[in-house]
Design a protein around this motif. Sequence first.
Motif, PDB file in Angstrom:
ATOM      1  N   ALA A   1      39.590  31.862  46.580  1.00 44.47           N
ATOM      2  CA  ALA A   1      39.819  32.577  45.314  1.00 44.47           C
ATOM      3  C   ALA A   1      39.680  34.076  45.503  1.00 44.47           C
ATOM      4  O   ALA A   1      40.466  34.865  44.952  1.00 44.47           O
ATOM      5  CB  ALA A   1      38.838  32.080  44.259  1.00 44.47           C
TER       6      ALA A   1
ATOM      7  N   MET B   1      41.999  32.783  39.247  1.00 40.09           N
ATOM      8  CA  MET B   1      43.219  33.545  39.499  1.00 40.09           C
ATOM      9  C   MET B   1      44.133  33.622  38.282  1.00 40.09           C
ATOM     10  O   MET B   1      44.590  34.698  37.909  1.00 40.09           O
ATOM     11  CB  MET B   1      43.978  32.916  40.675  1.00 40.09           C
ATOM     12  CG  MET B   1      43.372  33.223  42.024  1.00 40.09           C
ATOM     13  SD  MET B   1      43.124  34.998  42.302  1.00 40.09           S
ATOM     14  CE  MET B   1      44.795  35.617  42.080  1.00 40.09           C
TER      15      MET B   1
ATOM     16  N   THR C   1      41.951  36.756  36.562  1.00 44.35           N
ATOM     17  CA  THR C   1      42.613  37.863  37.254  1.00 44.35           C
ATOM     18  C   THR C   1      43.970  38.203  36.641  1.00 44.35           C
ATOM     19  O   THR C   1      44.285  39.382  36.431  1.00 44.35           O
ATOM     20  CB  THR C   1      42.786  37.536  38.754  1.00 44.35           C
ATOM     21  OG1 THR C   1      41.501  37.287  39.326  1.00 44.35           O
ATOM     22  CG2 THR C   1      43.441  38.691  39.491  1.00 44.35           C
ATOM     23  N   HIS C   2      44.792  37.182  36.348  1.00 46.50           N
ATOM     24  CA  HIS C   2      46.148  37.445  35.872  1.00 46.50           C
ATOM     25  C   HIS C   2      46.219  37.726  34.368  1.00 46.50           C
ATOM     26  O   HIS C   2      46.825  38.713  33.939  1.00 46.50           O
ATOM     27  CB  HIS C   2      47.049  36.258  36.219  1.00 46.50           C
ATOM     28  CG  HIS C   2      48.462  36.418  35.730  1.00 46.50           C
ATOM     29  ND1 HIS C   2      49.300  37.418  36.192  1.00 46.50           N
ATOM     30  CD2 HIS C   2      49.170  35.723  34.795  1.00 46.50           C
ATOM     31  CE1 HIS C   2      50.469  37.322  35.577  1.00 46.50           C
ATOM     32  NE2 HIS C   2      50.418  36.313  34.719  1.00 46.50           N
TER      33      HIS C   2
ATOM     34  N   TYR D   1      46.153  40.029  44.771  1.00 46.57           N
ATOM     35  CA  TYR D   1      46.665  40.367  43.441  1.00 46.57           C
ATOM     36  C   TYR D   1      46.264  41.789  43.035  1.00 46.57           C
ATOM     37  O   TYR D   1      47.061  42.524  42.439  1.00 46.57           O
ATOM     38  CB  TYR D   1      46.135  39.361  42.420  1.00 46.57           C
ATOM     39  CG  TYR D   1      46.782  39.458  41.058  1.00 46.57           C
ATOM     40  CD1 TYR D   1      47.871  38.649  40.732  1.00 46.57           C
ATOM     41  CD2 TYR D   1      46.316  40.353  40.096  1.00 46.57           C
ATOM     42  CE1 TYR D   1      48.477  38.730  39.489  1.00 46.57           C
ATOM     43  CE2 TYR D   1      46.919  40.443  38.854  1.00 46.57           C
ATOM     44  CZ  TYR D   1      47.994  39.636  38.551  1.00 46.57           C
ATOM     45  OH  TYR D   1      48.600  39.733  37.324  1.00 46.57           O
TER      46      TYR D   1
ATOM     47  N   MET E   1      42.708  35.563  47.329  1.00 41.51           N
ATOM     48  CA  MET E   1      43.843  35.663  46.397  1.00 41.51           C
ATOM     49  C   MET E   1      43.657  36.822  45.429  1.00 41.51           C
ATOM     50  O   MET E   1      44.608  37.531  45.089  1.00 41.51           O
ATOM     51  CB  MET E   1      44.006  34.351  45.625  1.00 41.51           C
ATOM     52  CG  MET E   1      44.469  33.182  46.481  1.00 41.51           C
ATOM     53  SD  MET E   1      44.689  31.681  45.480  1.00 41.51           S
ATOM     54  CE  MET E   1      44.950  30.459  46.769  1.00 41.51           C
ATOM     55  N   ASN E   2      42.425  37.017  44.987  1.00 40.66           N
ATOM     56  CA  ASN E   2      42.125  38.125  44.085  1.00 40.66           C
ATOM     57  C   ASN E   2      42.411  39.467  44.759  1.00 40.66           C
ATOM     58  O   ASN E   2      42.939  40.393  44.148  1.00 40.66           O
ATOM     59  CB  ASN E   2      40.664  38.055  43.648  1.00 40.66           C
ATOM     60  CG  ASN E   2      40.278  39.209  42.741  1.00 40.66           C
ATOM     61  OD1 ASN E   2      40.627  39.242  41.577  1.00 40.66           O
ATOM     62  ND2 ASN E   2      39.563  40.181  43.293  1.00 40.66           N
TER      63      ASN E   2
END
Length: 284
Positions: free
Chosen positions: A28, A96, A100-101, A35, A31-32
């Motif tokens: 995670a 995510m 995050t998004h 992004y 991926m963060n």
Amino acid sequence: MWIASKGEVDSFQLLITLLGGTLAAASAQVMNCIYDRDIDYEMLRTRARPIPAGRVQPLHALIFAVILGVLSFSLFVVFVNLLSGLLAMSGIVFYMLVYTHLLKRNTPQNIVIGGAAGSIPPLVGWAAVTGDLSWAPWVLFAIIFLWTPPHFWALALMIKEDYAQVNVPMMPVIEGEESTVKQIWVYTLLFIPCTFLLVYPLGVSGVIYGIIAVILGAMFLQKAWQLKQAPLDQDLARSLFKFSILYLMLLCTGMVVDSLPMSHQLIAALGDNLTTLVSLIPLS
């Protein structure tokens, strides 16, 4: 896991669950970093991270993150159980997709709702031992969920300008310091009582944990109250942030110690001795 197993957790199961959980969290986080590479480059605090610094390419990082996630899920399914693996993966997806998004760059409530991602590990641990979810792990979930805003907003107070620079709408940036510390105080008043639900009515933790929870809770309340009286004091914000980390670590340690059979025997022996002493006291 210690609470669920009543202090007799299987060491191999514990090791696999910790490893699987670590791999899921790492996936995670990678991926963060992919992004958020644009704002990470803009903030001095995060500019040295591998992707914004140019040491790792985003595609390579994505491959690495997928491998970490697959390894995590595989460990859970093969050596533990499917439910714990699905819960671990749900943490990655929620972190995510939701935090995050959807939330991080769009609302000052980002860390409140997004805090659910960081609250999933107790569910994973409980499911790893029992194969299901009772009320106790959801209380653990609630404790961390409600603890997250005071913890993270204390940090946000310290680095408010960094978030403002990259237009991330953290609470101190949008609402200001005074509103933020009021929110910190409210969430502190919410999560401290939750810590005692493990003692009553659930009864999964006992006297030792209860004493530790009272002491730590009083200290947390004191620090949150001090910050409420001086919202602009960076030292108080830093003190609360650092203590919030120590608080959760010691609270969980208290849960573990309280769950041990040795602790149960000690409390039972003390109770018997106290009963004996009381019976020796003359009534007249």
